[in-house]
Design a protein around this motif. Sequence first.
Motif, short mmCIF file in Angstrom:
data_model
loop_
_atom_site.label_atom_id
_atom_site.label_comp_id
_atom_site.label_asym_id
_atom_site.label_seq_id
_atom_site.Cartn_x
_atom_site.Cartn_y
_atom_site.Cartn_z
N ILE A 55 0.68 -1.12 -0.05
CA ILE A 55 -0.13 0.01 0.11
C ILE A 55 0.95 1.25 -0.02
O ILE A 55 0.70 2.21 -0.63
CB ILE A 55 -0.99 0.08 1.33
CG1 ILE A 55 -2.00 -1.14 1.23
CG2 ILE A 55 -1.50 1.46 1.36
CD1 ILE A 55 -2.87 -1.32 2.37
N GLY A 56 2.13 1.20 0.85
CA GLY A 56 3.07 2.22 0.90
C GLY A 56 3.54 2.75 -0.52
O GLY A 56 3.70 3.74 -0.97
N TYR A 57 3.97 1.67 -1.13
CA TYR A 57 4.61 1.99 -2.37
C TYR A 57 3.47 2.40 -3.46
O TYR A 57 3.98 3.38 -4.34
CB TYR A 57 5.33 0.56 -2.84
CG TYR A 57 6.59 0.53 -2.51
CD1 TYR A 57 7.65 0.75 -3.30
CD2 TYR A 57 7.04 -0.01 -1.39
CE1 TYR A 57 9.03 0.38 -2.92
CE2 TYR A 57 8.20 -0.31 -0.93
CZ TYR A 57 9.33 0.17 -1.72
OH TYR A 57 10.59 -0.04 -1.33
N LYS A 58 2.31 2.13 -3.57
CA LYS A 58 1.34 2.49 -4.38
C LYS A 58 1.03 3.94 -4.05
O LYS A 58 0.99 4.66 -4.89
CB LYS A 58 0.01 1.77 -4.11
CG LYS A 58 0.21 0.33 -4.71
CD LYS A 58 0.50 0.47 -6.25
CE LYS A 58 0.37 -1.27 -6.77
NZ LYS A 58 0.61 -1.19 -8.20
N LEU A 59 1.03 4.19 -2.83
CA LEU A 59 0.74 5.73 -2.34
C LEU A 59 1.85 6.52 -2.79
O LEU A 59 1.62 7.53 -3.39
CB LEU A 59 0.52 5.70 -0.95
CG LEU A 59 -0.81 5.34 -0.52
CD1 LEU A 59 -1.00 5.40 1.03
CD2 LEU A 59 -2.00 5.96 -1.37
N VAL A 60 3.11 6.09 -2.55
CA VAL A 60 4.43 6.90 -2.77
C VAL A 60 4.76 7.27 -4.20
O VAL A 60 4.91 8.34 -4.74
CB VAL A 60 5.37 6.37 -1.97
CG1 VAL A 60 6.67 7.12 -2.45
CG2 VAL A 60 5.23 6.49 -0.36
N PHE A 61 4.93 5.90 -4.86
CA PHE A 61 5.17 6.23 -6.20
C PHE A 61 3.93 6.52 -7.06
O PHE A 61 4.30 6.92 -8.27
CB PHE A 61 5.73 4.84 -6.64
CG PHE A 61 7.00 4.52 -6.48
CD1 PHE A 61 7.89 5.21 -6.47
CD2 PHE A 61 7.22 3.27 -5.53
CE1 PHE A 61 9.46 5.15 -6.06
CE2 PHE A 61 8.58 3.03 -4.92
CZ PHE A 61 9.70 4.18 -5.30
N GLY A 62 2.84 6.96 -6.63
CA GLY A 62 1.85 7.43 -7.24
C GLY A 62 1.83 8.88 -7.43
O GLY A 62 1.31 9.54 -8.14
N ARG A 63 2.84 9.49 -6.68
CA ARG A 63 3.40 10.81 -6.49
C ARG A 63 4.30 11.02 -7.69
O ARG A 63 5.10 10.25 -8.15
CB ARG A 63 3.93 11.29 -5.55
CG ARG A 63 2.96 11.10 -4.05
CD ARG A 63 3.47 11.37 -2.73
NE ARG A 63 4.15 12.75 -2.83
CZ ARG A 63 3.70 13.84 -2.41
NH1 ARG A 63 2.43 13.67 -1.96
NH2 ARG A 63 4.25 14.90 -2.42
N LYS A 64 4.33 12.42 -7.97
CA LYS A 64 5.48 12.79 -8.97
C LYS A 64 6.83 12.75 -8.33
O LYS A 64 7.81 12.43 -9.20
CB LYS A 64 5.16 14.09 -9.76
CG LYS A 64 3.99 14.25 -10.52
CD LYS A 64 3.69 15.51 -11.29
CE LYS A 64 2.65 15.51 -12.10
NZ LYS A 64 2.11 16.69 -12.49
N ALA A 65 7.28 13.26 -7.15
CA ALA A 65 8.36 13.02 -6.45
C ALA A 65 8.05 13.04 -5.08
O ALA A 65 6.95 13.14 -4.38
CB ALA A 65 9.06 14.50 -6.70
N PRO A 66 9.12 12.31 -4.20
CA PRO A 66 8.85 12.38 -2.84
C PRO A 66 8.76 13.66 -2.25
O PRO A 66 9.23 14.84 -2.87
CB PRO A 66 10.46 11.88 -2.41
CG PRO A 66 10.95 11.43 -3.75
CD PRO A 66 10.34 12.19 -4.63
N ILE A 67 8.13 13.75 -1.11
CA ILE A 67 8.03 15.06 -0.18
C ILE A 67 9.20 15.77 0.15
O ILE A 67 9.31 16.98 -0.01
CB ILE A 67 7.20 14.60 1.08
CG1 ILE A 67 5.73 14.23 0.66
CG2 ILE A 67 6.98 16.09 1.95
CD1 ILE A 67 5.01 13.55 1.79
N PHE A 68 10.28 15.03 0.41
CA PHE A 68 11.52 15.78 0.98
C PHE A 68 12.54 15.62 -0.16
O PHE A 68 13.70 15.83 0.14
CB PHE A 68 11.89 15.13 2.24
CG PHE A 68 10.87 15.41 3.37
CD1 PHE A 68 10.44 16.70 3.85
CD2 PHE A 68 10.40 14.45 4.10
CE1 PHE A 68 9.99 17.07 4.82
CE2 PHE A 68 9.51 14.51 4.87
CZ PHE A 68 9.29 15.82 5.51
N ASP A 69 12.30 15.25 -1.41
CA ASP A 69 13.36 15.35 -2.33
C ASP A 69 12.86 15.50 -3.84
O ASP A 69 11.70 15.41 -3.84
CB ASP A 69 14.04 13.93 -2.28
CG ASP A 69 15.58 14.16 -2.94
OD1 ASP A 69 15.97 14.96 -3.58
OD2 ASP A 69 16.23 12.95 -2.73
#
Length: 143
Positions: A55-69
């Motif tokens: 679930i975490g990977y689906k949510l994170v990699f659904g973004r264009k970029a990480p929050i802190f990078d």
Amino acid sequence: MKLIAIYFIGIIFGVGISISGMANPAKVLNFFDVFGTWDPSLMFVMGGALLTTFIGYKLVFGRKAPIFDGTFRVPTSRSIDAKLVGGSAVFGIGWGIAGFCPGGALPALGTGRWEAFAFVGALIAGIVIARWIMNRQPAAEAA
């Protein structure tokens, strides 16, 4: 802000490892003792971890970029080589013998048990030796 996030993620991980009993090497070793005092609870812990990670990977990699990078920094190699297989074997053997995995051993340091300190010391020594060997390889190949 990035360090604060890392700190809280570490706290959550440590608490999760402690609550699940994975900081107790006897619980882990009992999972591997299939014909003796087998304890299947590690399967449920791992299953929960896999589901959470999925679930975490689906949510994170659904973004264009990480929050802190600005970009995602993920390994690009997909090859299965001797280093990967050897490292996996050493990890599994060490986990089966000691009852600690590296992630579970760090929160176990808080218990004050000498076994946790011995394992983490051996872990650090193994990292240093592996880096030394890997740094020597290019010199040996050039000669």
